[in-house]
Design a protein around this motif. Structure first.
Motif, mmCIF file in Angstrom:
data_model
loop_
_atom_site.group_PDB
_atom_site.id
_atom_site.type_symbol
_atom_site.label_atom_id
_atom_site.label_comp_id
_atom_site.label_asym_id
_atom_site.label_seq_id
_atom_site.Cartn_x
_atom_site.Cartn_y
_atom_site.Cartn_z
ATOM 1 N N UNK A 1 0.741 -1.196 0.161
ATOM 2 C CA UNK A 1 -0.131 0.033 -0.049
ATOM 3 C C UNK A 1 0.835 1.222 0.070
ATOM 4 N N UNK A 2 1.927 1.129 0.749
ATOM 5 C CA UNK A 2 2.743 2.330 0.796
ATOM 6 C C UNK A 2 3.537 2.515 -0.500
ATOM 7 N N UNK A 3 4.071 1.513 -1.171
ATOM 8 C CA UNK A 3 4.647 1.695 -2.649
ATOM 9 C C UNK A 3 3.347 2.265 -3.432
ATOM 10 N N UNK A 4 2.300 1.706 -3.284
ATOM 11 C CA UNK A 4 1.190 2.103 -4.326
ATOM 12 C C UNK A 4 0.699 3.680 -4.384
ATOM 13 N N UNK B 1 1.548 6.865 -6.539
ATOM 14 C CA UNK B 1 0.524 7.336 -7.089
ATOM 15 C C UNK B 1 0.569 8.879 -6.881
ATOM 16 N N UNK B 2 1.728 9.354 -5.585
ATOM 17 C CA UNK B 2 2.088 10.803 -5.372
ATOM 18 C C UNK B 2 2.958 11.146 -6.482
ATOM 19 N N UNK B 3 3.911 10.303 -6.913
ATOM 20 C CA UNK B 3 4.823 10.800 -8.006
ATOM 21 C C UNK B 3 3.889 10.964 -9.389
ATOM 22 N N UNK B 4 3.015 9.964 -9.389
ATOM 23 C CA UNK B 4 2.112 10.122 -10.784
ATOM 24 C C UNK B 4 1.470 11.398 -10.918
ATOM 25 N N UNK B 5 0.937 11.770 -9.922
ATOM 26 C CA UNK B 5 0.231 13.172 -9.581
ATOM 27 C C UNK B 5 1.168 14.470 -9.847
ATOM 28 N N UNK B 6 2.265 14.090 -9.374
ATOM 29 C CA UNK B 6 3.340 14.981 -9.535
ATOM 30 C C UNK B 6 3.531 15.481 -10.933
ATOM 31 N N UNK C 1 8.790 6.840 -9.512
ATOM 32 C CA UNK C 1 7.819 5.718 -9.762
ATOM 33 C C UNK C 1 8.508 4.398 -9.904
ATOM 34 N N UNK C 2 9.942 4.476 -10.695
ATOM 35 C CA UNK C 2 10.421 3.084 -10.961
ATOM 36 C C UNK C 2 11.322 2.897 -9.543
ATOM 37 N N UNK C 3 11.579 3.638 -8.646
ATOM 38 C CA UNK C 3 12.198 3.319 -7.471
ATOM 39 C C UNK C 3 10.948 2.593 -6.511
ATOM 40 N N UNK C 4 9.729 3.211 -6.582
ATOM 41 C CA UNK C 4 8.707 2.419 -5.833
ATOM 42 C C UNK C 4 8.447 1.285 -6.317
ATOM 43 N N UNK C 5 8.487 1.006 -7.525
ATOM 44 C CA UNK C 5 8.065 -0.289 -8.164
ATOM 45 C C UNK C 5 9.237 -1.411 -7.550
ATOM 46 N N UNK C 6 10.388 -0.886 -7.517
ATOM 47 C CA UNK C 6 11.211 -1.730 -6.943
ATOM 48 C C UNK C 6 11.249 -1.869 -5.565
ATOM 49 N N UNK D 1 11.838 0.699 -3.147
ATOM 50 C CA UNK D 1 12.824 1.816 -2.695
ATOM 51 C C UNK D 1 11.920 2.855 -2.276
ATOM 52 N N UNK D 2 10.695 2.673 -1.350
ATOM 53 C CA UNK D 2 9.673 3.775 -1.264
ATOM 54 C C UNK D 2 10.426 5.078 -0.703
ATOM 55 N N UNK D 3 10.997 4.660 0.498
ATOM 56 C CA UNK D 3 11.641 5.903 1.544
ATOM 57 C C UNK D 3 12.626 6.719 0.523
ATOM 58 N N UNK D 4 13.524 5.955 -0.188
ATOM 59 C CA UNK D 4 14.530 6.533 -0.935
ATOM 60 C C UNK D 4 13.874 7.495 -2.020
ATOM 61 N N UNK D 5 12.660 6.798 -2.679
ATOM 62 C CA UNK D 5 12.079 7.454 -3.672
ATOM 63 C C UNK D 5 11.482 8.854 -3.328
#
Length: 91
Positions: A12-15, A19-24, A59-64, A66-70
């Motif tokens: 859920x955190x990744x998604x 979503x935040x990055x896609x909205x940006x 978005x790519x980092x989150x898919x892999x 690495x959400x906090x780094x992203x």
């Protein structure tokens, strides 16, 4: 009584972060279209292009996973881009 914290699962955190990055990215696209309509400069186009790269990287980092780094990259990237835009407009 024990209290349980209801947090987000890693998925859920990744998604959410994706979503935040896609909205940006979508917001940058809208602003870019507005800027192009006003006859923007190459500087503006470069800054928006950099914002797209930052958003896509997040978005790519989150898919892999690495959400906090992203999110750190997203926040730092936009702060740097806004600072650069402000600095370039001053000159």
């Amino acid at each position: 009584m024990t209290s349980t914290q209801q947090g987000l699962t890693p998925r859920q955190a990744r998604r959410l972060r994706m979503g935040i990055a896609a909205a940006a990215m979508a917001a940058m696209a809208v602003l870019l279209v507005v800027q192009l309509g006003d006859g923007s400069s190459l500087r503006s186009l470069g800054l928006y292009g950099a914002a797209f790269v930052v958003s896509g990287s997040v978005i790519e980092m989150s898919r892999r996973g690495r959400t906090r780094l992203g999110m750190a990259v997203l926040v730092a990237g936009f702060v740097v881009l806004l600072g650069t835009d402000w600095w370039l407009r001053a000159f």
